[in-house]
Design a protein around this motif. Structure first.
Motif, short mmCIF file in Angstrom:
data_model
loop_
_atom_site.label_atom_id
_atom_site.label_comp_id
_atom_site.label_asym_id
_atom_site.label_seq_id
_atom_site.Cartn_x
_atom_site.Cartn_y
_atom_site.Cartn_z
N TRP A 99 10.21 37.73 12.19
CA TRP A 99 9.95 38.31 13.52
C TRP A 99 8.46 38.55 13.71
CZ3 TRP A 99 14.91 41.07 12.41
CH2 TRP A 99 15.91 40.70 13.32
N LYS A 100 7.87 39.11 12.65
CA LYS A 100 6.45 39.46 12.73
C LYS A 100 5.61 38.20 12.93
CE LYS A 100 3.32 42.54 10.18
NZ LYS A 100 2.32 42.41 11.17
N ALA A 101 6.01 37.12 12.22
CA ALA A 101 5.25 35.87 12.33
C ALA A 101 5.39 35.27 13.73
CB ALA A 101 5.76 34.88 11.29
N VAL A 102 6.62 35.23 14.23
CA VAL A 102 6.87 34.55 15.49
C VAL A 102 6.32 35.36 16.67
CG1 VAL A 102 8.69 33.74 17.06
CG2 VAL A 102 8.87 33.30 14.59
N TRP A 121 4.95 45.85 12.04
CA TRP A 121 6.11 46.05 11.17
C TRP A 121 7.12 46.97 11.85
CZ3 TRP A 121 7.26 42.85 7.57
CH2 TRP A 121 6.26 42.22 6.80
N GLU A 122 6.63 47.98 12.58
CA GLU A 122 7.52 48.94 13.24
C GLU A 122 8.41 48.20 14.23
OE1 GLU A 122 4.22 49.50 12.79
OE2 GLU A 122 4.67 50.86 11.13
N PRO A 173 3.12 38.22 3.69
CA PRO A 173 4.50 37.73 3.88
C PRO A 173 4.76 37.10 5.24
CG PRO A 173 4.51 39.94 2.93
CD PRO A 173 3.08 39.62 3.25
N GLU A 174 4.05 37.58 6.27
CA GLU A 174 4.31 37.07 7.62
C GLU A 174 3.40 35.88 7.97
OE1 GLU A 174 2.78 39.76 6.79
OE2 GLU A 174 1.26 40.43 8.22
N ASP A 175 2.48 35.52 7.06
CA ASP A 175 1.60 34.38 7.35
C ASP A 175 2.39 33.07 7.31
OD1 ASP A 175 -0.61 35.95 7.60
OD2 ASP A 175 -1.36 35.61 5.55
#
Ligand code: ADP
Length: 484
Positions: A429-432, A437-438, A201-203
């Motif tokens: 957020w995770k991607a940028v 995840w936390e 999902p974060e890719d």
């Protein structure tokens, strides 16, 4: 941690688009209706209309004075669609709810144990459709997409992708490796290159193309995340907002209890299905209920007139002398949990001469709460706190009755409508930031959601425990009664 995101949620009935500012605040948002075309059991939408609505929503945000220069675009949306694409266009999206005749070849085929061990579920969803398309209409497609949001990504970047959450419901993905399983799609008559690329999902799926930039106003080159199906996005947001891995209950048109799980565990009696969780190596275990908001709606319609929810709230609010014997079994549509019983139907039991419609209205809501509690226990969830989501939470009476039946504090998200978008935001957020995840969850928790908190009425405990026993016993004894 700061980043500015454009988030889209392409649901069954509306497309919502918002700009989330650097600190997680919603800068501006807009929505567009999404039309479903139904003909008998056929349920379809038009991908060209999705794209048109998305462009319109972007224009609206721009006209509101909101800049579309974001760090990333993240999309979520309805899952289990079937979208054949040819020459860069898709004419039709067959929806998850479609049960149309032979050309759909029955959406869900039962899978063998070996397939279940690989896919996490005991049915095959998309493979029969793929076979139909390959056999009957090879000229109509050159690739296929499985989620509404994936069509937006395709239009924005030219890349066809799928996320593991939505990949699960195709019945062709290995939930452990999160890759397409050759044995599962083999025999469908399609080749691997016709399947979308499975990404996390974060890719980053791709970057906004020049032509798409002209059409939407989002600068060319803006990264577009793969994102995730709405089932995963809501679970992610619920987990973060509830402050842990505690699971949650969904009271929408149907209902379910969802809980994060490390392993797959099929149910012997009831029905359970799994989604690959957004987090690698994890699953979401879901115990569905066929009867929830649809039953609420039936009761509203029956006693107060269609859609007259407010009148029903008054009717069901604490009637005088609620009979202790009155219980409602809400299985209007058969039920999947605690046991699978297609033939089960609803029933009032314990009616005496004092019972009036307000007692019956309240008994309906109590029955729904008992059902939710049963499925919660079945999912192995402790009922010491409850995060409740879905349209049913708009009912004050239902919220309070659920708190009283569970005898615990119920937390209702103030961001019901945007919960899936907050889940998608975590992917952004995770991607940028390339964070965990936390950390993404912490950023999400930092947003002031002003959730609604409902405390249980302790004085109701004794009577509701008795009624719950009566409910369980009545439901058990009614098994098979409609076989005569
Ligand atoms: P879906 O699963 O179709 O997305 P929703 O989450 O929108 O469903 O929930 C639909 C349910 O919400 C309805 O069946 C009804 O029980 C409840 N609901 C909708 N509007 C109201 C309202 N104004 N007051 C109380 N309950 C409502």
């Amino acid at each position: 941690m700061r980043c500015r995101l454009l988030i889209a949620d392409l649901g069954t009935s509306s497309l919502k688009v918002m700009i989330m500012g650097g600190g997680g605040q919603v800068e501006s948002s807009t929505s567009e209706p999404v039309l479903t075309y139904t003909e008998g059991k056929r349920h379809e939408q038009k991908p060209a209309e999705w794209w048109k609505s998305f462009k319109k929503a972007c224009r609206t945000l721009h006209n509101q004075g909101t800049g579309l220069d974001v760090d990333a675009v993240v999309c979520t949306g309805q899952m289990e669609d079937f979208i054949p694409v040819k020459d860069g266009r898709a004419d039709t999206a067959i929806l998850y709810s479609d049960q149309g005749g032979s050309r759909r070849l029955q959406n869900r085929h039962l899978a063998s144990d070996a397939v279940t061990a690989v896919t996490g579920n005991d049915w095959k969803s998309t493979t029969p459709l793929m076979k139909w398309l390959a056999d009957e209409a090879p000229e109509k497609w050159e690739r296929v997409l499985f989620g509404s949001k994936d069509y937006l990504i395709y239009c924005l970047t030219g890349v066809s992708v799928c996320d593991p959450v939505n990949g699960t419901v195709t019945g062709m993905m290995n939930v452990h490796t999160r890759t397409w399983d050759e044995q599962l799609w083999n025999g469908t008559g399609i080749s691997y290159r016709q399947l979308p690329l499975l990404l996390e999902p974060e890719d980053i799926a791709g970057y906004v193309l020049k032509e798409a930039a002209v059409q939407t106003g989002i600068p060319a080159g803006t990264p577009v995340c793969c994102g995730l199906g709405d089932g995963g996005a809501v679970t992610l947001a619920a987990g973060f907002q509830a402050g842990g891995d505690s699971g949650y209950a969904y009271a929408g048109t149907t209902g379910w209890a969802a809980v994060p799980a490390d392993t797959l565990a099929m149910s012997k009696e009831g029905s359970v299905f799994h989604l690959a969780a957004p987090q690698k190596g994890q699953f979401i275990k879901i115990m569905p209920l066929l009867n929830m908001g649809n039953v609420h709606q039936w009761a509203v319609h029956t006693w107060c007139g269609h859609g007259n929810f407010e009148e029903f709230e008054k009717l069901a609010a604490e009637p005088k002398a609620m009979p202790e014997s009155l219980v409602f079994i809400p299985y209007l549509n058969g039920e999947r949990n605690p046991i699978v019983d297609e033939k089960a139907r609803g029933a009032f039991i314990g009616i005496d001469s004092q019972v009036d419609e307000s007692h019956m209205a309240r008994a309906v809501l109590e029955g729904l709460a008992f059902s939710l509690k049963q499925v919660f226990a079945q999912a192995g969830l402790a009922s010491s706190s409850l995060f409740l989501v879905g349209g049913g939470t708009k009912s004050r009476a239902l919220r309070q009755i659920v708190a009283d039946v569970f005898q615990c504090r119920v937390q209702v998200s103030a961001e019901q409508e945007r919960l899936a978008m907050f889940g998608a935001a975590a992917c952004g957020w995770k991607a940028v930031h390339e964070c965990s995840w936390e950390e993404a969850g912490k950023a999400l928790r930092g947003i002031d959601h002003r959730d609604i908190i409902v405390e249980p009425d302790v004085s109701k405990k004794e009577i509701l425990v008795k009624k719950e026993r009566l409910f369980a016993e009545a439901a058990r004894r009614m098994r098979g009664i409609f076989d005569v």
